[in-house]
Design a protein around this motif. Sequence first.
Motif, PDB file in Angstrom:
ATOM      1  N   VAL A  47       1.074  -1.291   0.110  1.00  0.00           N
ATOM      2  CA  VAL A  47      -0.185   0.054   0.074  1.00  0.00           C
ATOM      3  C   VAL A  47       1.029   1.306   0.115  1.00  0.00           C
ATOM      4  CG1 VAL A  47      -1.944  -1.027   1.376  1.00  0.00           C
ATOM      5  CG2 VAL A  47      -0.139   0.030   2.556  1.00  0.00           C
ATOM      6  N   ALA A  49       2.371   4.493   1.266  1.00  0.00           N
ATOM      7  CA  ALA A  49       2.840   4.928   2.493  1.00  0.00           C
ATOM      8  C   ALA A  49       2.468   6.744   2.589  1.00  0.00           C
ATOM      9  CB  ALA A  49       4.080   4.838   3.062  1.00  0.00           C
ATOM     10  N   ALA A  50       3.052   7.232   1.447  1.00  0.00           N
ATOM     11  CA  ALA A  50       2.955   8.677   1.253  1.00  0.00           C
ATOM     12  C   ALA A  50       3.032   9.138  -0.379  1.00  0.00           C
ATOM     13  CB  ALA A  50       4.151   9.388   1.848  1.00  0.00           C
ATOM     14  N   HIS A  61      -3.357   8.765  -2.612  1.00  0.00           N
ATOM     15  CA  HIS A  61      -3.105   9.016  -1.230  1.00  0.00           C
ATOM     16  C   HIS A  61      -2.704   7.878  -0.579  1.00  0.00           C
ATOM     17  CE1 HIS A  61      -6.876   6.905  -0.362  1.00  0.00           C
ATOM     18  NE2 HIS A  61      -7.379   7.407  -1.428  1.00  0.00           N
ATOM     19  N   SER A  62      -2.262   8.093   0.598  1.00  0.00           N
ATOM     20  CA  SER A  62      -1.573   7.195   1.748  1.00  0.00           C
ATOM     21  C   SER A  62      -2.820   6.073   1.922  1.00  0.00           C
ATOM     22  CB  SER A  62      -1.350   7.549   2.841  1.00  0.00           C
ATOM     23  OG  SER A  62      -2.171   8.304   3.675  1.00  0.00           O
ATOM     24  N   ALA A  63      -2.425   4.812   2.155  1.00  0.00           N
ATOM     25  CA  ALA A  63      -3.190   3.671   2.540  1.00  0.00           C
ATOM     26  C   ALA A  63      -4.045   3.153   1.293  1.00  0.00           C
ATOM     27  CB  ALA A  63      -4.373   3.976   3.571  1.00  0.00           C
ATOM     28  N   GLU A 275      -6.718  -0.939   5.975  1.00  0.00           N
ATOM     29  CA  GLU A 275      -5.803   0.170   5.254  1.00  0.00           C
ATOM     30  C   GLU A 275      -5.464   1.322   6.264  1.00  0.00           C
ATOM     31  OE1 GLU A 275      -7.720   1.048   1.492  1.00  0.00           O
ATOM     32  OE2 GLU A 275      -7.010  -0.891   0.759  1.00  0.00           O
ATOM     33  N   CYS A 278      -2.937   0.398   8.914  1.00  0.00           N
ATOM     34  CA  CYS A 278      -1.885   0.216   8.070  1.00  0.00           C
ATOM     35  C   CYS A 278      -0.975   1.580   7.946  1.00  0.00           C
ATOM     36  CB  CYS A 278      -1.793  -0.619   6.913  1.00  0.00           C
ATOM     37  SG  CYS A 278      -0.362  -1.268   6.073  1.00  0.00           S
ATOM     38  N   ASP A 279      -1.828   2.474   7.324  1.00  0.00           N
ATOM     39  CA  ASP A 279      -1.273   3.808   7.244  1.00  0.00           C
ATOM     40  C   ASP A 279      -0.921   4.469   8.477  1.00  0.00           C
ATOM     41  OD1 ASP A 279      -0.776   6.291   5.925  1.00  0.00           O
ATOM     42  OD2 ASP A 279      -2.777   7.174   6.519  1.00  0.00           O
ATOM     43  N   ARG A 280      -1.534   4.277   9.534  1.00  0.00           N
ATOM     44  CA  ARG A 280      -1.176   4.890  10.914  1.00  0.00           C
ATOM     45  C   ARG A 280      -0.103   4.151  11.607  1.00  0.00           C
ATOM     46  NH1 ARG A 280      -7.704   5.472  12.984  1.00  0.00           N
ATOM     47  NH2 ARG A 280      -8.179   7.047  11.483  1.00  0.00           N
ATOM     48  N   LYS A 283       3.077   5.685   9.730  1.00  0.00           N
ATOM     49  CA  LYS A 283       3.269   7.285  10.174  1.00  0.00           C
ATOM     50  C   LYS A 283       3.916   6.967  11.334  1.00  0.00           C
ATOM     51  CE  LYS A 283      -0.282   9.796   7.537  1.00  0.00           C
ATOM     52  NZ  LYS A 283      -1.606  10.563   7.590  1.00  0.00           N
TER      53      LYS A 283
END
Length: 370
Positions: A47, A49-50, A61-63, A275, A278-280, A283
């Motif tokens: 996925v 990340a940034a 976008h992220s995620a 998702e 995972c994104d958090r 970060k």
Amino acid sequence: MADENLNSRKIIHIDMDAFFASVEQRDHPEYRGKPLVVGGQPDGRGVVAAASYEAREYGIHSAMPSRTAYQRCPQAIFVKPRFDAYKEVSQKIREIFHRYTDLVEPLSLDEAYLDVTQDKLNIGSALKIAEQIRSAIKEELHLTASAGISINKFVAKIASDINKPDGMKFIGPSSIEAFMEKLPIEKFHGIGKVTAAKMKSMGIYTGADLKNLTEDQLTWRFGKSGRFYFQIVRGIDNREVRPHRETKSLAAEDTFAHDLSTLEEMDTELDRIAELVCDRLAKKNLKGRTITLKVKYHDFKQITRNKSFTTPVSDLETIRSTAKQLLANTFAGDQQQDQQVRLLGISLSNFVDLTDQLDEARAGEQLRLF
């Protein structure tokens, strides 16, 4: 908001602009001005990340699954994340913060709250301090940051989004409620997409609409969250800036506008929630050993189920598949097939710092997050 002490606080929220991607573009001139995706692979694994602002113009976008990112922008450059580099830059950013105050609460590598009510340099103006911090980050680290300034954390965080990227916004105490009344409901931090959709179905589109409901009405419709909504629409947030905050767990959950009745529907929602988690994790540079599933039924009965791993995990596939397995086992074990589900959540706990696990040879495994 009658408390004078709370009204006189000076809170800054600093948020770096597209942090991971900006570091990569700073360090690699050939990436500048081009759509850049950090994390994931163009063949569909992993996925995002940034994403750089150039990539965001394509809706990346992220995620987001990297396969989707590639479909939206085949010419995008995909690079592996360098968490050691991001952590090093983040430390330098925090050193800049500490020139002005020791009351710094990091939220992740790329954002933090600062309480500058009493600043070290006796500048006295939160606006001047925020501008000096942004200038120092730009001059010393060749990166840009956005800032929000207000009397509490919630309003400052919203303000930092207003003039992104490389901007600043001050929302003073006398203008907070008027500002909140005009704000679209989906712009309120703490109101997710599902809740926003539910509110819109009730005719709530702006802060002004939300403000028309009493606390009892909001609590009746949204449970304990109702009190939170009642306060934030009035710009009330009494939380202090807490230095050295340690993350004990990280979660994402949603209450649905309509109760879910099939495992297929729930699996779809778990994909999206996984998702977000995972994104958090990315970060905050964290891996967790325990994945917990939270289920709340239409009758408000709530259960949790968890699974622990000997090796910390943070990759989307493990989080997603484990949550679905726990859900399937929950339904089979508790014979809840006829139950309607109103909320699903996924959380991770028992953390280790991902940046401390980057020695892959020593750890004997390859990072699977991206």
